[in-house]
Design a protein around this motif. Structure first.
Motif, PDB file in Angstrom:
ATOM      1  N   UNK A   1       5.082   5.532  -3.564  1.00  0.00           N
ATOM      2  CA  UNK A   1       5.884   4.347  -3.230  1.00  0.00           C
ATOM      3  C   UNK A   1       6.250   3.584  -4.491  1.00  0.00           C
ATOM      4  N   UNK A   2       5.321   3.487  -5.430  1.00  0.00           N
ATOM      5  CA  UNK A   2       5.609   2.814  -6.714  1.00  0.00           C
ATOM      6  C   UNK A   2       6.730   3.516  -7.452  1.00  0.00           C
ATOM      7  N   UNK A   3       6.706   4.853  -7.443  1.00  0.00           N
ATOM      8  CA  UNK A   3       7.768   5.635  -8.095  1.00  0.00           C
ATOM      9  C   UNK A   3       9.117   5.378  -7.434  1.00  0.00           C
TER      10      UNK A   3
ATOM     11  N   UNK B   1       0.828  -1.207   0.000  1.00  0.00           N
ATOM     12  CA  UNK B   1       0.000   0.000   0.000  1.00  0.00           C
ATOM     13  C   UNK B   1       0.853   1.244   0.000  1.00  0.00           C
ATOM     14  N   UNK B   2       0.854   1.969   1.111  1.00  0.00           N
ATOM     15  CA  UNK B   2       1.613   3.224   1.193  1.00  0.00           C
ATOM     16  C   UNK B   2       2.913   3.046   1.983  1.00  0.00           C
ATOM     17  N   UNK B   3       3.275   1.793   2.274  1.00  0.00           N
ATOM     18  CA  UNK B   3       4.489   1.502   3.046  1.00  0.00           C
ATOM     19  C   UNK B   3       5.391   0.548   2.280  1.00  0.00           C
ATOM     20  N   UNK B   4       6.614   0.420   2.795  1.00  0.00           N
ATOM     21  CA  UNK B   4       7.519  -0.661   2.418  1.00  0.00           C
ATOM     22  C   UNK B   4       7.477  -1.675   3.549  1.00  0.00           C
ATOM     23  N   UNK B   5       7.246  -2.948   3.234  1.00  0.00           N
ATOM     24  CA  UNK B   5       7.224  -3.980   4.282  1.00  0.00           C
ATOM     25  C   UNK B   5       7.777  -5.284   3.750  1.00  0.00           C
ATOM     26  N   UNK B   6       8.471  -6.008   4.646  1.00  0.00           N
ATOM     27  CA  UNK B   6       8.988  -7.312   4.245  1.00  0.00           C
ATOM     28  C   UNK B   6       9.525  -8.078   5.440  1.00  0.00           C
ATOM     29  N   UNK B   7      10.085  -9.245   5.144  1.00  0.00           N
ATOM     30  CA  UNK B   7      10.701 -10.073   6.178  1.00  0.00           C
ATOM     31  C   UNK B   7      12.114  -9.542   6.404  1.00  0.00           C
TER      32      UNK B   7
ATOM     33  N   UNK C   1       2.245  14.974   4.741  1.00  0.00           N
ATOM     34  CA  UNK C   1       1.698  13.730   5.298  1.00  0.00           C
ATOM     35  C   UNK C   1       2.441  12.512   4.780  1.00  0.00           C
ATOM     36  N   UNK C   2       1.843  11.346   5.019  1.00  0.00           N
ATOM     37  CA  UNK C   2       2.437  10.103   4.534  1.00  0.00           C
ATOM     38  C   UNK C   2       2.327  10.009   3.028  1.00  0.00           C
ATOM     39  N   UNK C   3       3.268   9.307   2.420  1.00  0.00           N
ATOM     40  CA  UNK C   3       3.276   9.178   0.972  1.00  0.00           C
ATOM     41  C   UNK C   3       2.092   8.331   0.491  1.00  0.00           C
ATOM     42  N   UNK C   4       1.674   8.562  -0.740  1.00  0.00           N
ATOM     43  CA  UNK C   4       0.610   7.779  -1.360  1.00  0.00           C
ATOM     44  C   UNK C   4       1.189   6.521  -2.000  1.00  0.00           C
ATOM     45  N   UNK C   5       0.299   5.618  -2.354  1.00  0.00           N
ATOM     46  CA  UNK C   5       0.699   4.369  -3.008  1.00  0.00           C
ATOM     47  C   UNK C   5       1.476   4.627  -4.295  1.00  0.00           C
ATOM     48  N   UNK C   6       1.031   5.625  -5.054  1.00  0.00           N
ATOM     49  CA  UNK C   6       1.712   5.947  -6.321  1.00  0.00           C
ATOM     50  C   UNK C   6       3.128   6.472  -6.074  1.00  0.00           C
TER      51      UNK C   6
END
Length: 491
Positions: free
Chosen positions: A135-137, A9-15, A128-133
């Protein structure tokens, strides 16, 4: 390899740790590349020299937090950026550095309520927090190895921002109650906090206790990224049971529970009853309305019929049901405000609550501070919530979609359900629903929607009578059986 699998979504997440038995994909290299790409993205968007740029960096209590922070800072140093190293911090506090300290951006290292082996990055600008688009960029830039290397290394300054952040919350309480810190506005109240070993322990010690509250019975305040006691998540049954028991055992006036990074919270009344989900939304709506009629409250789609009745008939407001996803809810509230609609609150059932008066920032500590103020003013929270009708039953089931074209297939199911509902006189399609399809039945309602990212269709049921959900499932099960690419075993 692409980093696209790390987009959530609007974050980076992983293991981030192998200790949970999963393969690490949020590697140190990934953290470095994505942070470097964030700088490039920022420079492109805001046309700023990186040597004039300041970025606050914080992390929650996760076991990989400090190691990831090191790689984030390395990328920023190489770009010539000035770093304010805030150490252990809440996610909302990191955004507030862009307000209080005028930083150009902030990075919070967190994976919210996810398991201990996960971690992630959340980016903020003063907007504010970044949007999904966005993060894609950033991921596209990272995949291409985009980076700015400056001939002058950035500097790192240690900054204890959480102390400043806690001071702001104390000032809020003092101002609202009309007392100074020295006058101890919370004296005589017992308020206990469950931080779940996340980043929220500061609230008990540096906000409540300093204002005179008795915090005896508070639990799991110490940061521990293995979360040995329970998942730090107000939606988790074990976590809520733990704080409810603590309130009753200690005869507290209020219980507060945070998620790991403190952007969400839940509460417990003195009788051990949960103030969570619809009850929390109702209380937040009451507080922002402050006796004023006509306000609009934006929520996600799964809220109860009783909540709509409370907002519209008890408070005289407007309930705007929108899509799941806290950023969707917040963005819609901002949009309505820009249209001239009085919309002071965006809140998701999960506990993400963003108030207009607080930059539409989803901040669990800010929300519970508003609740503490009501308590300190002598308000009876249970009496405030008394008109809210509570359903007899609630249930969510999730159907897996067994085809790669899951969005197309899911939308087809929703379309056909709508057509089917029109043929049944005992079904009424909600006219105020903006996600999936919501159908009122003789017992309550059910809502079928399509997950934003996953091949899943969640279905929520609510009934005003015992046994109503079972009856509604029996009444609709036959409709779903014709869809061979939909796993309805959860029914």
């Amino acid at each position: 390899m692409s980093y696209i699998e790390l987009k959530s979504g609007t974050d980076i997440r992983g293991v981030a740790s192998p200790l949970g038995g999963s393969q690490v994909n949020l590697t140190e290299q990934a953290v470095y590349d994505i942070t470097a790409a964030f700088v490039v993205w920022y420079i492109n968007k805001y046309d700023k020299n990186p040597t004039e740029m300041s970025v606050a960096v914080g992390h929650d209590s996760r076991i990989t937090g400090e190691a990831i922070a090191k790689k984030v800072k390395e990328a920023l140093i190489n770009a010539g950026v000035t770093i304010l190293d805030c150490g252990l911090a809440s996610t909302p506090a990191m955004f507030m550095t862009t307000v209080d300290l005028k930083t150009d951006a902030a990075v919070q290292i967190t994976a919210s309520h996810h398991p201990f082996d996960r971690n992630g990055l959340k980016f903020f600008t003063p907007e504010g927090g970044l949007d999904s688009s966005d993060i894609s960029e950033i991921i596209k830039l990272a995949d291409n190895g985009e980076e700015i290397i400056c001939n002058r290394a950035g500097v790192v300054m240690l900054f204890d921002y959480m102390t400043k952040y806690a001071e702001r919350l104390r000032r809020m309480i003092c101002s609202a109650v009309g007392k100074t810190e020295e006058e101890q506005p919370l004296e005589g109240y017992k308020i206990i906090v469950d931080a779940g070993n996340g980043a929220g322990g500061f609230y008990a010690e540096n906000v409540l206790k300093k204002l005179g509250a008795d915090i005896t019975g508070s639990q799991f305040l110490e940061p521990d990224g293995m979360f040995p006691n329970h998942i730090p998540n107000p939606e988790n049954e074990q976590a809520m049971e733990s704080i409810c028991n603590a309130v009753k055992t200690n005869k507290a006036d209020l219980g507060i529970i945070f998620d790991t990074d403190v952007d969400r919270a839940g509460c417990v009344g003195p009788d051990g009853s949960e103030i969570n989900r619809n009850r929390l939304i109702a209380l937040a709506s009451y507080m922002v309305a402050d006796g004023k009629k006509g306000i609009t409250v934006v929520t996600d789609s799964v809220t109860s019929d009783g909540l709509k009745d409370y907002i519209e008939n008890t408070l005289g407001g407007v309930h705007y049901r929108y899509r799941r996803g806290y950023k969707n809810v917040i963005d819609k509230a901002v949009e309505l405000c820009n249209q001239g609609i009085d919309c002071p609150l965006a809140i998701e059932t999960s506990g993400h609550a963003a108030l207009r008066e607080n930059y539409f920032l989803d901040d669990g500590a800010y929300l519970v501070t508003k609740i503490v103020i009501e308590l300190a003013r002598g308000k009876d929270i249970e009496k405030i919530l008394e008109p809210l009708k509570i359903p007899a039953e609630e249930r969510e089931v999730r159907f897996k979609i067994l085809t790669p074209d899951f969005k197309e297939y899911g939308n087809k199911v929703i379309e056909e359900l709508e057509n089917y509902a029109k043929t049944r006189p005992d079904y009424k399609i909600a006219d105020d629903n903006r996600e999936g399809i919501r159908i009122s039945t003789e017992n309550g309602f059910f809502l079928l929607r399509l997950s934003v990212h996953d091949p899943v269709m969640p279905m929520n049921f609510e009934s005003n009578v015992k046994g109503g959900i079972k009856a509604d499932i029996e009444g609709i099960k036959g409709f779903f059986e014709k869809f061979d690419k939909l796993d309805i075993s959860a029914l």
